[in-house]
Design a protein around this motif. Structure first.
Motif, PDB file in Angstrom:
ATOM      1  N   LEU A 164       0.832  -1.198   0.000  1.00 21.84           N
ATOM      2  CA  LEU A 164       0.000   0.000   0.000  1.00 21.84           C
ATOM      3  C   LEU A 164       0.873   1.257   0.000  1.00 21.84           C
ATOM      4  N   LEU A 165       1.890   1.278   0.841  1.00 25.07           N
ATOM      5  CA  LEU A 165       2.810   2.414   0.865  1.00 25.07           C
ATOM      6  C   LEU A 165       3.555   2.550  -0.458  1.00 25.07           C
ATOM      7  N   SER A 166       3.890   1.415  -1.069  1.00 22.42           N
ATOM      8  CA  SER A 166       4.557   1.449  -2.369  1.00 22.42           C
ATOM      9  C   SER A 166       3.669   2.113  -3.415  1.00 22.42           C
ATOM     10  N   MET A 167       2.370   1.771  -3.409  1.00 26.85           N
ATOM     11  CA  MET A 167       1.424   2.388  -4.335  1.00 26.85           C
ATOM     12  C   MET A 167       1.281   3.876  -4.073  1.00 26.85           C
ATOM     13  N   LEU A 168       1.200   4.268  -2.805  1.00 25.19           N
ATOM     14  CA  LEU A 168       1.049   5.680  -2.461  1.00 25.19           C
ATOM     15  C   LEU A 168       2.290   6.481  -2.843  1.00 25.19           C
ATOM     16  N   ARG A 169       3.459   5.877  -2.720  1.00 24.13           N
ATOM     17  CA  ARG A 169       4.692   6.558  -3.161  1.00 24.13           C
ATOM     18  C   ARG A 169       4.687   6.725  -4.674  1.00 24.13           C
ATOM     19  N   ARG A 170       4.298   5.681  -5.375  1.00 29.96           N
ATOM     20  CA  ARG A 170       4.274   5.737  -6.835  1.00 29.96           C
ATOM     21  C   ARG A 170       3.306   6.810  -7.344  1.00 29.96           C
ATOM     22  N   GLU A 171       2.198   6.970  -6.643  1.00 29.98           N
ATOM     23  CA  GLU A 171       1.180   7.945  -7.047  1.00 29.98           C
ATOM     24  C   GLU A 171       1.481   9.349  -6.526  1.00 29.98           C
ATOM     25  N   GLY A 172       2.526   9.484  -5.699  1.00 32.13           N
ATOM     26  CA  GLY A 172       2.911  10.801  -5.203  1.00 32.13           C
ATOM     27  C   GLY A 172       2.141  11.286  -3.989  1.00 32.13           C
ATOM     28  N   TYR A 173       1.362  10.388  -3.352  1.00 41.57           N
ATOM     29  CA  TYR A 173       0.593  10.805  -2.182  1.00 41.57           C
ATOM     30  C   TYR A 173       1.448  10.838  -0.918  1.00 41.57           C
ATOM     31  N   VAL A 174       2.485  10.005  -0.872  1.00 38.60           N
ATOM     32  CA  VAL A 174       3.441  10.061   0.235  1.00 38.60           C
ATOM     33  C   VAL A 174       4.849  10.036  -0.365  1.00 38.60           C
ATOM     34  N   GLN A 175       5.803  10.456   0.423  1.00 43.32           N
ATOM     35  CA  GLN A 175       7.202  10.388   0.019  1.00 43.32           C
ATOM     36  C   GLN A 175       8.016   9.824   1.179  1.00 43.32           C
ATOM     37  N   GLN A 176       9.089   9.117   0.848  1.00 43.18           N
ATOM     38  CA  GLN A 176       9.947   8.554   1.881  1.00 43.18           C
ATOM     39  C   GLN A 176      11.111   9.502   2.108  1.00 43.18           C
ATOM     40  N   ILE A 177      11.281   9.906   3.364  1.00 41.75           N
ATOM     41  CA  ILE A 177      12.328  10.866   3.698  1.00 41.75           C
ATOM     42  C   ILE A 177      13.417  10.162   4.499  1.00 41.75           C
ATOM     43  N   THR A 178      14.229  10.907   5.221  1.00 43.30           N
ATOM     44  CA  THR A 178      15.367  10.325   5.935  1.00 43.30           C
ATOM     45  C   THR A 178      14.942   9.274   6.943  1.00 43.30           C
ATOM     46  N   ASP A 179      15.838   8.295   7.132  1.00 41.82           N
ATOM     47  CA  ASP A 179      15.630   7.222   8.105  1.00 41.82           C
ATOM     48  C   ASP A 179      14.397   6.375   7.804  1.00 41.82           C
ATOM     49  N   GLY A 180      13.955   6.379   6.537  1.00 43.09           N
ATOM     50  CA  GLY A 180      12.844   5.518   6.147  1.00 43.09           C
ATOM     51  C   GLY A 180      11.484   6.001   6.577  1.00 43.09           C
ATOM     52  N   ALA A 181      11.384   7.213   7.083  1.00 42.13           N
ATOM     53  CA  ALA A 181      10.089   7.737   7.519  1.00 42.13           C
ATOM     54  C   ALA A 181       9.301   8.226   6.298  1.00 42.13           C
ATOM     55  N   TYR A 182       7.987   8.273   6.465  1.00 41.36           N
ATOM     56  CA  TYR A 182       7.090   8.699   5.385  1.00 41.36           C
ATOM     57  C   TYR A 182       6.439  10.031   5.731  1.00 41.36           C
ATOM     58  N   ALA A 183       6.316  10.889   4.719  1.00 41.85           N
ATOM     59  CA  ALA A 183       5.641  12.179   4.869  1.00 41.85           C
ATOM     60  C   ALA A 183       4.700  12.363   3.692  1.00 41.85           C
ATOM     61  N   ILE A 184       3.783  13.317   3.812  1.00 41.94           N
ATOM     62  CA  ILE A 184       2.832  13.528   2.722  1.00 41.94           C
ATOM     63  C   ILE A 184       3.564  14.022   1.473  1.00 41.94           C
ATOM     64  N   GLY A 185       3.073  13.595   0.309  1.00 41.32           N
ATOM     65  CA  GLY A 185       3.723  13.922  -0.950  1.00 41.32           C
ATOM     66  C   GLY A 185       3.057  15.070  -1.691  1.00 41.32           C
ATOM     67  N   ASP A 186       3.641  15.425  -2.815  1.00 41.17           N
ATOM     68  CA  ASP A 186       3.160  16.580  -3.574  1.00 41.17           C
ATOM     69  C   ASP A 186       1.742  16.394  -4.086  1.00 41.17           C
ATOM     70  N   SER A 187       1.383  15.193  -4.523  1.00 39.61           N
ATOM     71  CA  SER A 187       0.032  14.964  -5.039  1.00 39.61           C
ATOM     72  C   SER A 187      -1.014  15.225  -3.967  1.00 39.61           C
ATOM     73  N   LEU A 188      -0.732  14.770  -2.749  1.00 42.62           N
ATOM     74  CA  LEU A 188      -1.688  14.977  -1.666  1.00 42.62           C
ATOM     75  C   LEU A 188      -1.773  16.445  -1.288  1.00 42.62           C
ATOM     76  N   LEU A 189      -0.645  17.135  -1.280  1.00 44.32           N
ATOM     77  CA  LEU A 189      -0.656  18.561  -0.962  1.00 44.32           C
ATOM     78  C   LEU A 189      -1.531  19.340  -1.935  1.00 44.32           C
ATOM     79  N   LEU A 190      -1.444  19.002  -3.226  1.00 45.77           N
ATOM     80  CA  LEU A 190      -2.276  19.671  -4.227  1.00 45.77           C
ATOM     81  C   LEU A 190      -3.753  19.399  -3.993  1.00 45.77           C
ATOM     82  N   LEU A 191      -4.081  18.140  -3.671  1.00 37.81           N
ATOM     83  CA  LEU A 191      -5.481  17.768  -3.512  1.00 37.81           C
ATOM     84  C   LEU A 191      -6.081  18.297  -2.215  1.00 37.81           C
ATOM     85  N   LEU A 192      -5.236  18.696  -1.274  1.00 41.33           N
ATOM     86  CA  LEU A 192      -5.744  19.228  -0.007  1.00 41.33           C
ATOM     87  C   LEU A 192      -6.016  20.723  -0.092  1.00 41.33           C
TER      88      LEU A 192
END
Length: 253
Positions: free
Chosen positions: A50-78
């Motif tokens: 699920l996280l892999s799909m969300l990364r591919r679609e740009g809804y989340v991004q993986q940052i330092t130390d393997g943590a996840y944050a919201i991605g550009d696609s989600l920011l636009l849709l919000l």
């Protein structure tokens, strides 16, 4: 030609996706997959793809130390207003185009709105032509993959009401013209198996459709192929099913 589709499990429910996005959006500095698992209750085996799909679609991004944050696609849709609407439409077009290229077929979104079958989006191209709408899709509930997939989601009273307004007609030699047989087929349709149309609506075309859950509205995601590519229908339908979650997400957020 007899083609029996294999059962497929939708890639992810939109409800699960939204739970993950809610968990990620809480943490501006990022959140680990272990924390997401604790907050959502989703098993690791479900969460990883699920996280892999969300990364591919740009809804989340993986940052330092393997943590996840919201991605550009989600920011636009919000966002809000016209900018948000444009972002939603652009994301949906992008997702459908990618899915079209992935399945190698024209792709459709259809909704059941005010008691009618309506095709709301189509992604086609020179090498993936859309089916010729020689009979209004609103009148093809008994014959098209789109129509049958939507009728499956109605109860018996809803189906009877629909068929009372759209009488069964024979479009090809393969069209089901018995309401009793049609309802029996709908009742026996497994929810995890794509609905097929093997030249029932149009000679020379085969189609597949899977339910599309986006809010309370009933919908489906479908594809069409020339009959000479019927040997690809099963694998294309499975790919379509796996691609339903990103499409539903674009419609839901």
């Amino acid at each position: 030609m007899v083609l029996k589709p294999e059962p497929t499990v939708p890639f992810h429910s939109v409800h699960s996706v939204l739970r993950v996005l809610e968990a990620v959006s809480k943490y501006g500095g990022g959140v680990t997959d272990l924390q997401i698992t604790r907050e959502t209750g989703l098993p690791a085996g479900h969460l990883a793809p699920l996280l892999s799909m969300l990364r591919r679609e740009g809804y989340v991004q993986q940052i330092t130390d393997g943590a996840y944050a919201i991605g550009d696609s989600l920011l636009l849709l919000l966002g809000s207003g016209a900018a948000r609407q444009q972002a939603v439409e652009a994301k949906l077009r992008e997702t459908l185009t990618e899915l079209r290229d992935s399945v190698g077929a024209a792709v459709y979104i259809s909704r059941y709105i005010d008691g009618e079958i309506k095709v709301t989006q189509v992604a086609d191209g020179p090498h993936t032509p859309a089916v010729h709408e020689w009979v209004d899709f609103r009148s093809t509930g008994h014959a098209s993959a789109i129509g049958k997939c939507l009728l499956v989601q109605l109860d018996q009273n809803g189906r009877r009401d629909h068929m009372s307004r759209h009488k069964i007609a024979r479009f090809t030699s393969r069209t089901i013209t018995s309401e009793r047989l049609l309802f029996s087929r709908l009742d026996s349709q497994p929810p995890t198996v794509p609905v097929l149309d093997l030249q029932e609506y149009a000679v020379g075309t085969v189609c597949a459709a899977v339910p599309l859950t986006a809010g309370s509205a009933m919908g489906c995601l479908a594809l069409s192929l020339p009959v000479e590519h019927a040997h690809r229908l099963r694998s294309a339908a499975d790919t379509l099913n796996r691609g339903a979650a990103p499409v539903a997400l674009s419609l839901t957020i």
